[in-house]
Structures are given as structure tokens and as C-alpha cells.
Design an enzyme around this catalytic site. Structure first.
Site, PDB file in Angstrom:
ATOM      1  N   ASP A 195       0.593  -1.127   0.201  1.00  0.00           N
ATOM      2  CA  ASP A 195      -0.102  -0.106  -0.253  1.00  0.00           C
ATOM      3  C   ASP A 195       0.516   1.454   0.218  1.00  0.00           C
ATOM      4  OD1 ASP A 195      -2.370   1.842   0.081  1.00  0.00           O
ATOM      5  OD2 ASP A 195      -2.055   1.752   2.638  1.00  0.00           O
ATOM      6  N   SER A 196       0.252   2.595  -0.533  1.00  0.00           N
ATOM      7  CA  SER A 196       1.072   3.928  -0.579  1.00  0.00           C
ATOM      8  C   SER A 196       1.896   3.949   0.978  1.00  0.00           C
ATOM      9  CB  SER A 196      -0.185   4.696  -1.059  1.00  0.00           C
ATOM     10  OG  SER A 196      -1.445   4.615   0.024  1.00  0.00           O
TER      11      SER A 196
ATOM     12  N   CYS B  40      -4.415  -1.084  -1.991  1.00  0.00           N
ATOM     13  CA  CYS B  40      -4.317   0.352  -2.301  1.00  0.00           C
ATOM     14  C   CYS B  40      -4.884   0.988  -3.395  1.00  0.00           C
ATOM     15  CB  CYS B  40      -3.487   0.564  -2.470  1.00  0.00           C
ATOM     16  SG  CYS B  40      -2.609   2.707  -2.949  1.00  0.00           S
TER      17      CYS B  40
ATOM     18  N   GLU C 225      -7.275   8.876  10.595  1.00  0.00           N
ATOM     19  CA  GLU C 225      -5.776   9.020  11.732  1.00  0.00           C
ATOM     20  C   GLU C 225      -6.740  10.350  12.705  1.00  0.00           C
ATOM     21  OE1 GLU C 225      -3.285  10.073   8.341  1.00  0.00           O
ATOM     22  OE2 GLU C 225      -3.370   7.956   7.728  1.00  0.00           O
TER      23      GLU C 225
ATOM     24  N   CYS D 145     -11.886   2.446  -0.281  1.00  0.00           N
ATOM     25  CA  CYS D 145     -11.359   3.081   0.936  1.00  0.00           C
ATOM     26  C   CYS D 145     -10.279   2.471   2.042  1.00  0.00           C
ATOM     27  CB  CYS D 145     -10.979   4.337   1.245  1.00  0.00           C
ATOM     28  SG  CYS D 145     -10.184   5.729   1.813  1.00  0.00           S
TER      29      CYS D 145
ATOM     30  N   HIS E 104      -9.305   3.067   4.331  1.00  0.00           N
ATOM     31  CA  HIS E 104      -9.254   3.393   5.931  1.00  0.00           C
ATOM     32  C   HIS E 104     -10.790   3.576   6.444  1.00  0.00           C
ATOM     33  CE1 HIS E 104      -6.019   5.277   6.167  1.00  0.00           C
ATOM     34  NE2 HIS E 104      -5.286   5.899   6.694  1.00  0.00           N
TER      35      HIS E 104
END
Lengths: 277, 277
Positions: A18-19, A81, A160, A192, A194
Site C-alpha cells: 500500500d502507499s 491500495c 487517522e 478506501c 481506511h
């Protein structure tokens, strides 16, 4: 295409990249579903995020990540990703010489099966939505489906920040999802990595008539099918090892990684994958 | 240190760099205050954001940006990035051979002068706040001051989303600023280049008894003083040229740049500054 598989290949690890750290939710879903598979995770934290970068740059990064994982002897590569999948899946497939799985196809395929009306919402970062990757795969699975897309650029920073059950996040979610709900969607793809952490809040915002598709879980399920069909599944045994690599010592790595992975990150190493370096 | 200044140096441009586009608010303040000064802006959009990266990495990036600007013949360098200022100001000064100005010192200095009680709040990205850069300069200006810091990681994405006058942003601002207001601050430093766009909303949240210090404006004022004291100010003339360079073709560049700069970006070029490339 199919060849007889050498037994030692089956015990080789699954490579996941993933990035940054978001792909840890995909790794988590893989480890929960396939505990006997060893894994190698690469988070390109020095160059996160990929989303706003040029397509050519993203392709170069994805190839570098793939080369790193191949060097670790992986038997399959998961691009955890959405941006890298949307921009670089064919390039990674051409490079890898082992089976490759992105996160777009499994999420979309699950949504196409789950939807009754064919009215499907997709939410993701601005980069994922503007790549139109989800629109492009629609007709292969369900020609009658209508896709309604919405970029939700605040969701990653909200996750986050840890505001996953919060009034600010609820308000932002209502703002983003309102137009999709007005379109009468019955299925919503969380495109996504997240977003799985926002699932309980999003479920309350969309109500019980809209089904949420978690692309991390869908990808883990697709990986299981792939390993079986390619005769690459590890023989059952004790929980297998997980190794983690990052390209920069991200601030708050421990906190974020624990939040996204759901457990402590052990065997962490910092590496360089930049082929120009 | 002071030398007689060659007249041609005075007409040389001011170099300004940032990790991305946020520094355009600093450039905007410079161009408003010093319209006769030509400017060269470098946004390292390929590697934005610097905040979460390792200090050593940030120092390398800052040196690479400085070298790029020196190559364009600049007579002074402005580090329009809080993270790069906090991590790399001494390194850039050692490298440049021309006057260098960061964004931390001017903002702090203005706050120390403006505050009556010496109770000063500082808000910025997580990287800026964790660098403790503002705390470190406190005693040089005002030994009695007390600094109360708060990271506001959602403000940059909220600005980039365009939600600068919005209920979601107001709620987030109340959440972030509540603890500072409880401490009885009378001055608040906006220690992030994106935050000038939130000034009207923040002014409403903090009320009229708290003075907002915009570090972009403070930096432009400090630059003017520096140019005069070093005999480097351009002779007055027509508005001077502005050139813009980015290291990657950022998505939504036009929209974001216009929003941050307050005008269209002309003379834009994409360049590589990566010395390892």
C-alpha cells in the site's frame, strides 16, 4: 497458464503493499480469513499518499513495491491500495510472474452480487473516485447497474484523528452521503482501505436498507478463492508469520498501525524501494 | 558579513519553497506587500506532505529545494513551510549563501509582541506541533510567555475541501480550540500555511478577545525588513514577474492554487529536484 506447483511455493508468503498504512485493514482481513498464510507487508510511507500524484509516478512506485515483494519470495501480490490498483494493476501483473490481486475488482464484484436494484454507491478518496476505476469494471459484472460515486477526502484524516464515532464525522458523512442516498442506492462500496473503521458510523448514517461492502473483506475472500484455484494455498498449520516494512519511519506509526491492523505490529523494518535512489 | 551589494542582485527574484501548495498563501502575502519583487515558487508536490516524514528526509528535501532556487539566481530564500522550517532552517542557512527566512520566527515574534498576558496559543499540523519549534523560540522573545499548543490535522483537508465557512469546520474548530480558550489565551498563532483561509471562521470561534496572528503576513513583513537591512530591496517599479514550479502535476492544482494564492497561477512548469533521481 497453469503449471504444477512446487510444494515449497505453497508455504511462501503473500505480499501486500500500500502507499502507506491504510492497507493494514486489508492485511488484517487476510490474516483473519487465512491465518495459515505468512504475509509480507510493504507500506510506502515515504511517498504516501499516491492519490494526488501523476499516473506515471504511481505506476513507477507500484513496480518498485512489486519488485521489493518479489525479492522476498512472495507467491502472490495483493495491491492493498485503491489508487495503485486503479492506475497500475496491469503493469504489476505484467511484472510479477505470480498471481496479482487488486482491491477494486473484489469490492465491485461483491457489490454487484449484493445489490437488488443495481443502484450502487461508491465512496473513496478523490484519487480513487477520479480514476473512474469502479465505473470501468461495472459492465463486466452487471450491465444494468448504475454507479453513483462520491469522493470523501475528509474520511482518511478523520480516521487517522481517531474520530471514528464522533459528531464531526457524522455531519461530514451526512454531507457526503446525502446525494447518494437521494439516488436510492441499496449498496455502498467502501472503496478506501481506511473506511472499514468507519463502518459502524456509516451504517447508522445510511440506515438498514443500504448494504455496506467492505473492500478489505471482499479482497481477502477473493484471495482465498485465487489461492485455491491456483493450487497455492498453504497447508493448514499454526498461525503464520507476518513481516512489515515501511519506507519511512512515519510519525505515530505505532498508534495508527495498531488502530488499522487491530493488533501490534511486530518484525518491522525500514527499507528503501526507490529504484532511482 | 555585510558586503556591498551589486545592483543586479537587487532585481534578482525572491525564492519561496514549500512541500506543496500551502506556501502559496505566504507567496501571496509577499506579493501583496512587495509587488516590485520578482518571485520564484517551488512546490514539492511529488513529495507532499513533509510532516509525517523523518527529520533526515525533510532536511534532504529542503536542501534539494534550496539548490533548485539558487540555480534560479534568487537573492533570498523563504521557507514557506512550517515543517521544513522546524526541521531544516539551519541546514538551509548553511547551504544558501543568501539570506534565509523561515515561517516560524516571524509568526512567533509577532505573537510575542501582540500578546498582553503572554498566554499564547499555537495551532498547526501534527508535524509542526510535535517539532516543538514554537516552544523553542519562545524565550528569545518573551521569557514570561506561556505557550499552549494544539495540532489540528483536519484543518488542511477541510481547507482543501473548500469547507472554509462550514458547520463541520466550525464544530472541528470548537473541538480543537476549546482547550486553548480554557487556558485563557489572548493570542493565537496560525502556524500552518493553509490556515489563513480559515481566519474568518476561527475569529468567530475564538471571539474578539483573542488576536489571530497569520504567519504568512508576519513572514512577508519580516522579509521586507530583511531586504531593507541587507540592502537587497528591488528598486520600485511595475509589478514583477512570478514563476511557479511543481515537482508533480498535482490533481486539482488549478483550483487549489487559485484558492490559496488568490489569483491564477501563470508560468507554471513541472521539474524534478530529487538529487537521487
Amino acid at each position: 497458464m497453469k503449471q504444477a506447483v512446487d510444494g515449497t511455493v505453497r508455504t511462501a508468503p503473500i505480499g501486500v503493499f500500500d502507499s502507506g498504512l491504510g492497507g493494514l485493514t486489508v492485511l488484517r482481513a487476510i490474516r483473519e480469513r487465512l491465518p495459515g498464510e505468512a504475509t509480507v507487508y510493504l507500506g510506502d510511507t515515504a511517498r504516501v499518499p499516491y492519490g494526488p500524484k501523476a499516473a506515471e509516478t504511481i505506476r513507477r512506485y507500484a513496480i518498485e513495491a512489486t519488485d521489493f515483494l518479489l525479492d522476498k519470495g512472495v507467491k502472490a501480490v495483493v495491491i492493498a491500495c485503491n489508487t495503485a490498483t486503479a492506475r497500475a494493476l496491469p503493469d504489476v501483473e505484467a511484472r510479477a510472474g505470480v498471481p496479482v490481486l487488486g482491491v477494486v475488482e473484489p469490492g465491485w464484484s461483491a457489490a454487484a452480487s449484493a445489490s437488488g436494484t443495481g443502484r450502487i454507491g461508491v465512496i473513496g478518496t478523490r484519487g480513487t473516485i477520479s480514476s473512474r476505476a469502479y465505473n470501468r469494471v461495472i459492465h463486466s459484472h452487471r450491465p444494468d447497474a448504475q454507479v453513483f460515486e462520491q469522493a470523501c477526502p475528509l474520511f482518511v484524516p478523520l480516521v487517522e484523528e481517531g474520530w471514528t464515532d464522533d459528531e464531526v464525522t457524522r455531519l461530514a458523512a451526512e454531507r457526503y452521503l446525502g446525494p447518494l442516498l437521494k439516488q436510492g442506492i441499496d449498496t455502498l462500496v467502501l472503496a478506501c482501505t481506511h473506511y472499514p473503521l468507519l463502518k459502524p458510523l456509516l451504517a447508522r448514517v445510511v440506515g438498514e436498507n443500504v448494504r455496506l461492502i467492505d473492500s478489505a473483506e471482499s479482497t481477502a475472500a477473493a484471495l482465498e478463492r485465487l489461492l485455491v484455484s491456483e493450487d497455492l494455498a498453504s497447508p493448514s498449520g499454526p498461525p503464520a508469520a507476518a513481516r512489515y516494512y515501511v519506507t519511512d519511519e512515519a510519525a505515530r506509526f505505532d498508534l495508527l498501525a495498531r488502530r488499522l491492523l487491530g493488533e501490534e505490529v511486530e518484525h518491522l523494518e525500514m527499507v528503501s524501494v526507490d529504484s532511482t535512489g
